[in-house]
Design an enzyme around this catalytic site. Sequence first.
Site, PDB file in Angstrom:
ATOM      1  N   GLU A 215       0.815  -1.230   0.000  1.00 50.88           N
ATOM      2  CA  GLU A 215       0.000   0.000   0.000  1.00 50.88           C
ATOM      3  C   GLU A 215       0.844   1.272   0.000  1.00 50.88           C
ATOM      4  OE1 GLU A 215      -3.729   2.053   2.471  1.00 50.88           O
ATOM      5  OE2 GLU A 215      -2.916   0.109   3.093  1.00 50.88           O
ATOM      6  N   LYS A 231      -8.668  -0.685   1.211  1.00 51.65           N
ATOM      7  CA  LYS A 231      -9.698  -1.060   2.169  1.00 51.65           C
ATOM      8  C   LYS A 231     -10.626  -2.040   1.486  1.00 51.65           C
ATOM      9  CE  LYS A 231      -9.900  -0.521   6.278  1.00 51.65           C
ATOM     10  NZ  LYS A 231      -8.605  -0.795   6.897  1.00 51.65           N
TER      11      LYS A 231
END
Length: 411
Positions: A215, A231
């Site tokens: 990420e 997410k």
Amino acid sequence: MLFQPLRTDLTPSGALRRLSAFARAHGLPEPAAVCGDWFGSRAVVAPFVPVEPRPFPEVAPVAVPAGRVGGGWFGFLSYDLTDPSGRSAGAPVSAWGWASHVLRWDADGSCWFESIDGDAPAQLSLVEQALAEPSSESWSASPLSRPSGHEQAVKACVLEIEAGELFQANVCSRFTGSFDGSPAALFAEGVRRLAPRRAAYVAGAWGSVVSLSPELFLERHGRRVRSSPIKGTLPRRGPADDGNARRLRRSEKDVAENVMITDLVRNDLGRVCAVGSVVVPDLLAVHPAPGVWHLASTVEGVLPEAVSDADLLAATFPPGSVTGAPKIRALDLIASLETAARGVYTGAVGLVSPAGLELNVAIRTFEIAGGRIALGVGGGITADSDPAAEWQECLDKAAPLEELLASPGER
């Protein structure tokens, strides 16, 4: 200033192993590295850099040609820097080390020696000496112990959401075990096996951070800034599409998680970016990661000239994807529900250079110190979260890393 090709067949992982072994044998600082997708390159490695406790650094202006890095500060910001409970997992809350020269691998595998220091010939000679010496470094580790109480924390979080206290929060646990050997070898093998997009390694007298993160937290080049929050997660069984990628994109819960956090990141960047410049060019893209599928979105903006990197971090840290919405209430709830400090986990690791700033979100991250190793795991909780399913998500995320830890592999 020197930018020249380096004749080597070594991969970044192989070079890091040799640099680490050479550093240990000759009493030099450990190397630092970012591998995957950094600064338009496959990897940037600082051969020997002391990463020490210090605040987030200012970068002196140096004219670096486009496409080069030259040098910079390698380090991390710990989540504990903003933990309302005041706890600490033991590592510094912020540690950075200056590298005046780096090795940079292009996407095609070619390697460059880059230096923004006048002592470049001596630096290059030492690097070539280190890369010529083979390494047999490896590691051993115990199985990681798993604390109890995660499902109870999820239940408590859901109750707070149902009471209207917040929309979402990230709830985490900390797996721990014993470790002996080379953290750099663990990182190198993790990069080789798992190919994480945003891997980073830093070490110092305080210990080591082995971050195999997928990420991006922040990327700033010039005045343009980008963040790609992750997410939404489902298991991924093997390299083929197992159907969960499509299920993830259609999951109301996971889509809602991602949209809420994307909006939070948009608001965070909006605090420091030029009015009207913040956009979401990519929403709800499905990406493969080791053991799981992820939903990721991208938020971009333009910073006014007066806004510094420190200002940008003050507006956005800790990353929204590992806190919750609203962020301040989520931070308070996390402090009350989690029994152990997070440490560097869910902070940020990366490189601040005259060429720009790039930081990952420190997930899928081992922290090693004093013969012990810790791995943080967690996930976003919403009103319809099932505690057992959330715990299973933690296990799915941890599984590839636990497998890596248990099998040192090639030397």
